[in-house]
Every structure is written in structure tokens, then in C-alpha cells.
Design a protein around this motif. Structure first.
Motif, PDB file in Angstrom:
ATOM      1  N   ARG A  92      42.742  32.663  34.947  1.00 17.63           N
ATOM      2  CA  ARG A  92      41.908  31.713  35.710  1.00 17.63           C
ATOM      3  C   ARG A  92      40.541  31.526  35.068  1.00 17.63           C
ATOM      4  NH1 ARG A  92      43.842  34.483  40.103  1.00 17.63           N
ATOM      5  NH2 ARG A  92      41.895  35.645  40.310  1.00 17.63           N
ATOM      6  N   ASN A  93      40.006  32.585  34.490  1.00 17.63           N
ATOM      7  CA  ASN A  93      38.646  32.554  33.929  1.00 17.63           C
ATOM      8  C   ASN A  93      38.625  32.258  32.431  1.00 17.63           C
ATOM      9  OD1 ASN A  93      37.544  33.158  36.450  1.00 17.63           O
ATOM     10  ND2 ASN A  93      37.756  35.358  36.106  1.00 17.63           N
ATOM     11  N   GLY A  94      39.709  31.689  31.916  1.00 19.04           N
ATOM     12  CA  GLY A  94      39.721  31.322  30.495  1.00 19.04           C
ATOM     13  C   GLY A  94      39.654  32.513  29.569  1.00 19.04           C
ATOM     14  N   TRP A  95      40.278  33.597  29.956  1.00 17.06           N
ATOM     15  CA  TRP A  95      40.334  34.832  29.173  1.00 17.06           C
ATOM     16  C   TRP A  95      38.955  35.443  28.940  1.00 17.06           C
ATOM     17  CZ3 TRP A  95      44.453  37.798  28.730  1.00 17.06           C
ATOM     18  CH2 TRP A  95      45.663  37.214  29.111  1.00 17.06           C
ATOM     19  N   GLU A  96      38.141  35.348  30.003  1.00 22.98           N
ATOM     20  CA  GLU A  96      36.877  36.086  30.050  1.00 22.98           C
ATOM     21  C   GLU A  96      36.990  37.120  31.152  1.00 22.98           C
ATOM     22  OE1 GLU A  96      33.648  33.355  30.643  1.00 22.98           O
ATOM     23  OE2 GLU A  96      33.561  32.859  28.518  1.00 22.98           O
ATOM     24  N   ASN A  97      36.351  38.270  30.942  1.00 19.53           N
ATOM     25  CA  ASN A  97      36.371  39.320  31.966  1.00 19.53           C
ATOM     26  C   ASN A  97      35.269  39.065  32.998  1.00 19.53           C
ATOM     27  OD1 ASN A  97      33.948  40.260  30.837  1.00 19.53           O
ATOM     28  ND2 ASN A  97      34.977  41.833  29.621  1.00 19.53           N
ATOM     29  N   ALA A  98      35.111  39.989  33.924  1.00 23.23           N
ATOM     30  CA  ALA A  98      34.118  39.828  34.996  1.00 23.23           C
ATOM     31  C   ALA A  98      32.700  39.728  34.456  1.00 23.23           C
ATOM     32  CB  ALA A  98      34.226  40.989  35.986  1.00 23.23           C
ATOM     33  N   SER A  99      32.460  40.258  33.258  1.00 24.90           N
ATOM     34  CA  SER A  99      31.133  40.184  32.632  1.00 24.90           C
ATOM     35  C   SER A  99      30.959  38.937  31.777  1.00 24.90           C
ATOM     36  CB  SER A  99      30.903  41.428  31.758  1.00 24.90           C
ATOM     37  OG  SER A  99      31.021  42.599  32.525  1.00 24.90           O
ATOM     38  N   LYS A 100      31.904  38.003  31.893  1.00 26.36           N
ATOM     39  CA  LYS A 100      31.874  36.743  31.136  1.00 26.36           C
ATOM     40  C   LYS A 100      31.993  36.962  29.628  1.00 26.36           C
ATOM     41  CE  LYS A 100      31.176  34.221  34.826  1.00 26.36           C
ATOM     42  NZ  LYS A 100      32.373  33.745  35.489  1.00 26.36           N
ATOM     43  N   GLN A 101      32.607  38.085  29.257  1.00 27.11           N
ATOM     44  CA  GLN A 101      32.865  38.392  27.855  1.00 27.11           C
ATOM     45  C   GLN A 101      34.347  38.154  27.567  1.00 27.11           C
ATOM     46  OE1 GLN A 101      30.388  39.326  25.664  1.00 27.11           O
ATOM     47  NE2 GLN A 101      29.106  38.834  27.439  1.00 27.11           N
ATOM     48  N   PRO A 102      34.682  37.855  26.306  1.00 26.75           N
ATOM     49  CA  PRO A 102      36.104  37.691  25.981  1.00 26.75           C
ATOM     50  C   PRO A 102      36.881  38.978  26.310  1.00 26.75           C
ATOM     51  CG  PRO A 102      34.723  36.944  24.163  1.00 26.75           C
ATOM     52  CD  PRO A 102      33.812  37.626  25.145  1.00 26.75           C
ATOM     53  N   VAL A 103      38.068  38.806  26.865  1.00 30.60           N
ATOM     54  CA  VAL A 103      38.924  39.939  27.188  1.00 30.60           C
ATOM     55  C   VAL A 103      39.318  40.645  25.899  1.00 30.60           C
ATOM     56  CG1 VAL A 103      41.195  40.594  28.106  1.00 30.60           C
ATOM     57  CG2 VAL A 103      39.803  38.891  29.302  1.00 30.60           C
ATOM     58  N   ARG A 104      39.124  41.952  25.871  1.00 28.74           N
ATOM     59  CA  ARG A 104      39.534  42.734  24.708  1.00 28.74           C
ATOM     60  C   ARG A 104      41.056  42.758  24.619  1.00 28.74           C
ATOM     61  NH1 ARG A 104      35.486  47.939  24.732  1.00 28.74           N
ATOM     62  NH2 ARG A 104      33.658  46.747  24.102  1.00 28.74           N
ATOM     63  N   ASN A 105      41.548  42.745  23.423  1.00 26.14           N
ATOM     64  CA  ASN A 105      42.988  42.825  23.143  1.00 26.14           C
ATOM     65  C   ASN A 105      43.766  41.636  23.705  1.00 26.14           C
ATOM     66  OD1 ASN A 105      42.625  45.416  21.898  1.00 26.14           O
ATOM     67  ND2 ASN A 105      42.469  46.271  23.962  1.00 26.14           N
ATOM     68  N   ALA A 106      43.108  40.486  23.808  1.00 25.12           N
ATOM     69  CA  ALA A 106      43.772  39.301  24.369  1.00 25.12           C
ATOM     70  C   ALA A 106      45.052  38.966  23.611  1.00 25.12           C
ATOM     71  CB  ALA A 106      42.819  38.113  24.369  1.00 25.12           C
ATOM     72  N   ASP A 107      45.060  39.179  22.295  1.00 25.18           N
ATOM     73  CA  ASP A 107      46.268  38.897  21.521  1.00 25.18           C
ATOM     74  C   ASP A 107      47.458  39.699  22.052  1.00 25.18           C
ATOM     75  OD1 ASP A 107      44.977  41.278  20.583  1.00 25.18           O
ATOM     76  OD2 ASP A 107      45.946  41.106  18.623  1.00 25.18           O
ATOM     77  N   LEU A 108      47.229  40.979  22.333  1.00 29.17           N
ATOM     78  CA  LEU A 108      48.320  41.817  22.841  1.00 29.17           C
ATOM     79  C   LEU A 108      48.635  41.520  24.308  1.00 29.17           C
ATOM     80  CD1 LEU A 108      47.655  45.258  21.136  1.00 29.17           C
ATOM     81  CD2 LEU A 108      49.283  43.476  20.487  1.00 29.17           C
ATOM     82  N   TRP A 109      47.626  41.141  25.088  1.00 31.73           N
ATOM     83  CA  TRP A 109      47.915  40.754  26.475  1.00 31.73           C
ATOM     84  C   TRP A 109      48.844  39.549  26.496  1.00 31.73           C
ATOM     85  CZ3 TRP A 109      47.658  44.205  29.892  1.00 31.73           C
ATOM     86  CH2 TRP A 109      46.634  45.155  29.910  1.00 31.73           C
ATOM     87  N   HIS A 110      48.612  38.589  25.614  1.00 33.27           N
ATOM     88  CA  HIS A 110      49.498  37.423  25.540  1.00 33.27           C
ATOM     89  C   HIS A 110      50.918  37.849  25.146  1.00 33.27           C
ATOM     90  CE1 HIS A 110      46.555  34.300  26.307  1.00 33.27           C
ATOM     91  NE2 HIS A 110      45.734  34.854  25.428  1.00 33.27           N
ATOM     92  N   GLU A 111      51.035  38.751  24.188  1.00 30.82           N
ATOM     93  CA  GLU A 111      52.360  39.245  23.784  1.00 30.82           C
ATOM     94  C   GLU A 111      53.043  39.983  24.929  1.00 30.82           C
ATOM     95  OE1 GLU A 111      53.041  41.231  20.022  1.00 30.82           O
ATOM     96  OE2 GLU A 111      51.132  40.448  19.275  1.00 30.82           O
ATOM     97  N   LEU A 112      52.272  40.783  25.658  1.00 31.15           N
ATOM     98  CA  LEU A 112      52.853  41.540  26.766  1.00 31.15           C
ATOM     99  C   LEU A 112      53.319  40.600  27.877  1.00 31.15           C
ATOM    100  CD1 LEU A 112      53.623  44.281  27.917  1.00 31.15           C
ATOM    101  CD2 LEU A 112      51.297  44.491  28.804  1.00 31.15           C
TER     102      LEU A 112
END
Length: 145
Positions: free
Chosen positions: A86-106
Motif C-alpha cells: 500500500r505504501n509503495g514499498w516504504e516502511n513506517a519510517s518512509k524508508q525503502p523496505v529492506r530486502n524488497a527484492d527477496l520479499w517480492h520473490e517470497l
């Protein structure tokens, strides 16, 4: 649907550093152990990779019970991922989600199956978790040999 149990773990010698992942995949009386490594990674990435590789090993959709000792993987896939989307792959701190590449694979690996996620306490005598831990640790130690 076939019922499959998966037990996963990741290990890192330094964080970041050389890492390994391991999984025990069980279907009825049949078991397969898989593992691999990365020369420069983090423990969280290895925990995620173990789940991804184990799920991707399955050639048809299955009812999977996936056991992990990683709250990061468990909470990420069951609680946090919808918010990240929902937040465009940003975390609650408005930073890019770490390991987004692997989250997409998972997410992609999970989508093919009906997955029940189970948390197990690591290093607590759980037989299959200990086996997955040994596979991951051995793989991490094999980096550079």
C-alpha cells in the motif's frame, strides 16, 4: 492438494558476512534437504532465501506448513507486506523496505501454494529446526573453501 512440511533456517558468520541457508522439505515419508550460501549477505536474507528456495522446489501447488525460527520472515509475510504494498514499498519510517527484492520473490513463491506459517523457537531442541540450522551453518562455513 499434497500436504508438505518445510523447516527453514538461515545463518551468517558476521552480519553482514558469509551466509548460508538450509531447509528440510517433507512430503509423507519422503524428505529432502537443500542448502546454499552467499559470500556477502545478512542473516535475514538467508532466512528469506531458505523459505523461497524450499517453496520453489515444489513442482505443483501444495498445502504447506512452513516452520521458521525467524520472526522477521514470519511477521514480514503475515503482517507487514500488505502495508508495504500500500505504501509503495516504504516502511513506517518512509524508508525503502529492506530486502524488497527477496520479499517480492517470497510473495511470488507463496502465491502458488496454501501456506500456513509456524514460528518455532530456534536452538531449542526442535529436531527439524536443528537440522535446518546445521544445513545453513555448514553452507555458511563452506563459503570460500
Amino acid at each position: 492438494m499434497k500436504k508438505v512440511e518445510i523447516f527453514t533456517d538461515g545463518a551468517c558468520k558476521g552480519n553482514p558476512g558469509p551466509g548460508g541457508w538450509g531447509a528440510v522439505v517433507r512430503y509423507g515419508k519422503h524428505e529432502k534437504e537443500i542448502s546454499g550460501n552467499d559470500p556477502d549477505t545478512t542473516n535475514n536474507r538467508m532466512e528469506m532465501t531458505a523459505a523461497i528456495r524450499a517453496l520453489n522446489l515444489l513442482v505443483e501447488p501444495c498445502a504447506v506448513t512452513l516452520h521458521t525460527d525467524s520472526k522477521y520472515v514470519l511477521d514480514g509475510i503475515t503482517k507487514w507486506v500488505e502495508g508495504w504494498k500500500r505504501n509503495g514499498w516504504e516502511n513506517a519510517s518512509k524508508q525503502p523496505v529492506r530486502n524488497a527484492d527477496l520479499w517480492h520473490e517470497l510473495i511470488e513463491a507463496v502465491a502458488r501454494h496454501k501456506v500456513e506459517w509456524v514460528w518455532v523457537k530456534g536452538h531449542n531442541g526442535h529436531e527439524e529446526n536443528e537440522r535446518a540450522d546445521r544445513l545453513a551453518s555448514d553452507a555458511a562455513e563452506a563459503v570460500g573453501r
